[in-house]
Design a protein around this motif. Structure first.
Motif, short mmCIF file in Angstrom:
data_model
loop_
_atom_site.label_atom_id
_atom_site.label_comp_id
_atom_site.label_asym_id
_atom_site.label_seq_id
_atom_site.Cartn_x
_atom_site.Cartn_y
_atom_site.Cartn_z
N VAL A 131 -50.49 18.28 -41.50
CA VAL A 131 -50.70 17.54 -40.26
C VAL A 131 -51.97 18.01 -39.57
O VAL A 131 -52.80 17.20 -39.14
N LEU A 132 -52.15 19.32 -39.46
CA LEU A 132 -53.30 19.87 -38.75
C LEU A 132 -54.60 19.71 -39.53
O LEU A 132 -55.67 19.72 -38.94
N ASN A 133 -54.52 19.59 -40.83
CA ASN A 133 -55.73 19.40 -41.65
C ASN A 133 -56.05 17.93 -41.89
O ASN A 133 -57.06 17.61 -42.49
N GLY A 134 -55.18 17.03 -41.44
CA GLY A 134 -55.39 15.61 -41.63
C GLY A 134 -56.28 15.00 -40.56
O GLY A 134 -56.84 15.68 -39.70
N ALA A 135 -56.39 13.69 -40.63
CA ALA A 135 -57.25 12.95 -39.70
C ALA A 135 -56.76 13.08 -38.26
O ALA A 135 -57.55 13.02 -37.32
N SER A 136 -55.47 13.27 -38.07
CA SER A 136 -54.92 13.37 -36.72
C SER A 136 -54.69 14.82 -36.30
O SER A 136 -53.87 15.09 -35.43
N GLY A 137 -55.42 15.74 -36.91
CA GLY A 137 -55.22 17.16 -36.64
C GLY A 137 -55.45 17.55 -35.19
O GLY A 137 -54.66 18.28 -34.61
N LEU A 138 -56.53 17.06 -34.59
CA LEU A 138 -56.81 17.41 -33.20
C LEU A 138 -55.75 16.83 -32.27
O LEU A 138 -55.30 17.49 -31.33
N ALA A 139 -55.32 15.60 -32.56
CA ALA A 139 -54.26 15.00 -31.73
C ALA A 139 -52.97 15.79 -31.85
O ALA A 139 -52.29 16.04 -30.85
N ALA A 140 -52.62 16.21 -33.06
CA ALA A 140 -51.40 17.00 -33.25
C ALA A 140 -51.52 18.37 -32.59
O ALA A 140 -50.53 18.90 -32.07
N ALA A 141 -52.73 18.92 -32.58
CA ALA A 141 -52.94 20.23 -31.97
C ALA A 141 -52.72 20.20 -30.46
O ALA A 141 -52.51 21.25 -29.85
N HIS A 142 -52.75 19.03 -29.86
CA HIS A 142 -52.47 18.93 -28.43
C HIS A 142 -50.98 19.16 -28.13
O HIS A 142 -50.59 19.28 -26.97
N PHE A 143 -50.15 19.20 -29.18
CA PHE A 143 -48.72 19.41 -29.00
C PHE A 143 -48.21 20.64 -29.74
O PHE A 143 -47.14 21.14 -29.43
N LEU A 144 -48.95 21.13 -30.74
CA LEU A 144 -48.53 22.27 -31.56
C LEU A 144 -49.38 23.50 -31.23
O LEU A 144 -50.59 23.48 -31.45
N MET A 149 -54.40 26.82 -31.27
CA MET A 149 -55.14 28.08 -31.44
C MET A 149 -56.41 27.84 -32.24
O MET A 149 -57.49 28.33 -31.89
N TRP A 150 -56.29 27.10 -33.31
CA TRP A 150 -57.42 26.84 -34.19
C TRP A 150 -58.50 26.05 -33.46
O TRP A 150 -59.68 26.38 -33.52
N PHE A 151 -58.10 25.00 -32.74
CA PHE A 151 -59.08 24.14 -32.07
C PHE A 151 -59.66 24.80 -30.82
O PHE A 151 -60.82 24.55 -30.48
N VAL A 152 -58.92 25.64 -30.14
CA VAL A 152 -59.47 26.40 -29.01
C VAL A 152 -60.52 27.38 -29.53
O VAL A 152 -61.61 27.50 -28.97
N ALA A 153 -60.21 28.06 -30.62
CA ALA A 153 -61.15 29.02 -31.20
C ALA A 153 -62.44 28.34 -31.68
O ALA A 153 -63.52 28.92 -31.56
N LYS A 154 -62.32 27.12 -32.18
CA LYS A 154 -63.51 26.38 -32.63
C LYS A 154 -64.28 25.76 -31.48
O LYS A 154 -65.40 25.30 -31.65
N GLY A 155 -63.68 25.71 -30.30
CA GLY A 155 -64.35 25.10 -29.15
C GLY A 155 -64.10 23.61 -29.01
O GLY A 155 -64.73 22.95 -28.19
N ASP A 156 -63.16 23.07 -29.80
CA ASP A 156 -62.86 21.64 -29.74
C ASP A 156 -61.77 21.30 -28.73
O ASP A 156 -61.46 20.13 -28.52
N MET A 157 -61.16 22.33 -28.12
CA MET A 157 -60.10 22.11 -27.14
C MET A 157 -60.32 23.10 -26.00
O MET A 157 -60.72 24.24 -26.23
N SER A 158 -60.02 22.67 -24.80
CA SER A 158 -60.19 23.51 -23.62
C SER A 158 -59.24 24.71 -23.67
O SER A 158 -58.04 24.54 -23.91
N PRO A 159 -59.76 25.91 -23.42
CA PRO A 159 -58.88 27.08 -23.37
C PRO A 159 -57.82 26.96 -22.27
O PRO A 159 -56.71 27.45 -22.44
N LEU A 160 -58.15 26.32 -21.17
CA LEU A 160 -57.16 26.15 -20.10
C LEU A 160 -56.01 25.26 -20.56
O LEU A 160 -54.85 25.51 -20.22
N TYR A 161 -56.33 24.22 -21.33
CA TYR A 161 -55.27 23.39 -21.90
C TYR A 161 -54.41 24.23 -22.84
O TYR A 161 -53.18 24.10 -22.86
N GLY A 162 -55.05 25.10 -23.60
CA GLY A 162 -54.32 25.98 -24.51
C GLY A 162 -53.35 26.89 -23.76
O GLY A 162 -52.22 27.09 -24.20
#
Length: 187
Positions: A131-144, A149-162
């Motif tokens: 799920v996280l490696n698929g096309a909807s990985g970033l969308a799924a990361a908003h709930f998982l 963790m992976w997307f916050v570390a890469k800078g693709d997601m806000s740390p505050l949201y994390g």
């Protein structure tokens, strides 16, 4: 990503051995027999476990930063804004790591078996990977939290949201664990 998966598998195994083993051996009920409420006994055990697991999960990135700094030099000095941003990201990763560690805790409380807790925790980690490696990985990361963790570390997601996601997951999973324990005779 593979180091993250390996770390989460270690978390699942350790949670199963720690929490599941406490239920199998009957040691979880000791504080309850001494007058503690189930919620307090669970919270104290969870706090120790989650702090240790958050440290273990963050250890790989900290070592990578240290190694990179040693091999490439310090570089430009930090500005106060960069230091604050780094601190917020570190807090976010620690909170997300703690909430991710709550999943095997829940499995341990629900099954009271170290083997089941280890197997289900490993399965949940492996099921998230496609799920996280698929096309909807970033969308799924908003709930998982694990994906966040992976997307916050890469800078693709806000740390505050994390931080918010990790806090919500931790509270919900603790509440579920407490509800399960309240329906259980621990004597």
């Amino acid at each position: 990503m593979m180091k993250s998966v390996a770390t989460m598998m270690i978390v699942g195994v350790y949670a199963g051995l720690s929490f599941g083993g406490d239920f199998e051996r009957g040691t979880f009920s000791y504080p309850i027999r001494c007058g503690w409420t189930m919620g307090k006994a669970l919270l104290s055990k969870i706090l120790v476990f989650v702090v240790f697991m958050a440290f273990a999960i963050i250890l790989f990135p900290i070592c990578a930063v240290a190694w990179c700094t040693l091999t490439n030099g310090w570089g430009a000095s930090f500005t106060p804004a960069e230091a604050a941003s780094f601190f917020v990201m570190l807090v976010s990763l620690m909170v997300l790591a703690a909430s991710t560690a709550m999943v095997p805790v829940l499995v341990s409380v629900a099954t009271r078996s170290s083997a089941a807790a280890i197997a289900i925790s490993l399965g949940v980690t492996l099921l998230q990977m496609p799920v996280l490696n698929g096309a909807s990985g970033l969308a799924a990361a908003h709930f998982l939290p694990f994906g966040a963790m992976w997307f916050v570390a890469k800078g693709d997601m806000s740390p505050l949201y994390g931080v918010m996601l990790g806090v919500v997951w931790s509270i919900v999973l603790y509440a579920v664990c407490t509800a399960i324990l309240e329906k259980t005779d621990m004597k």
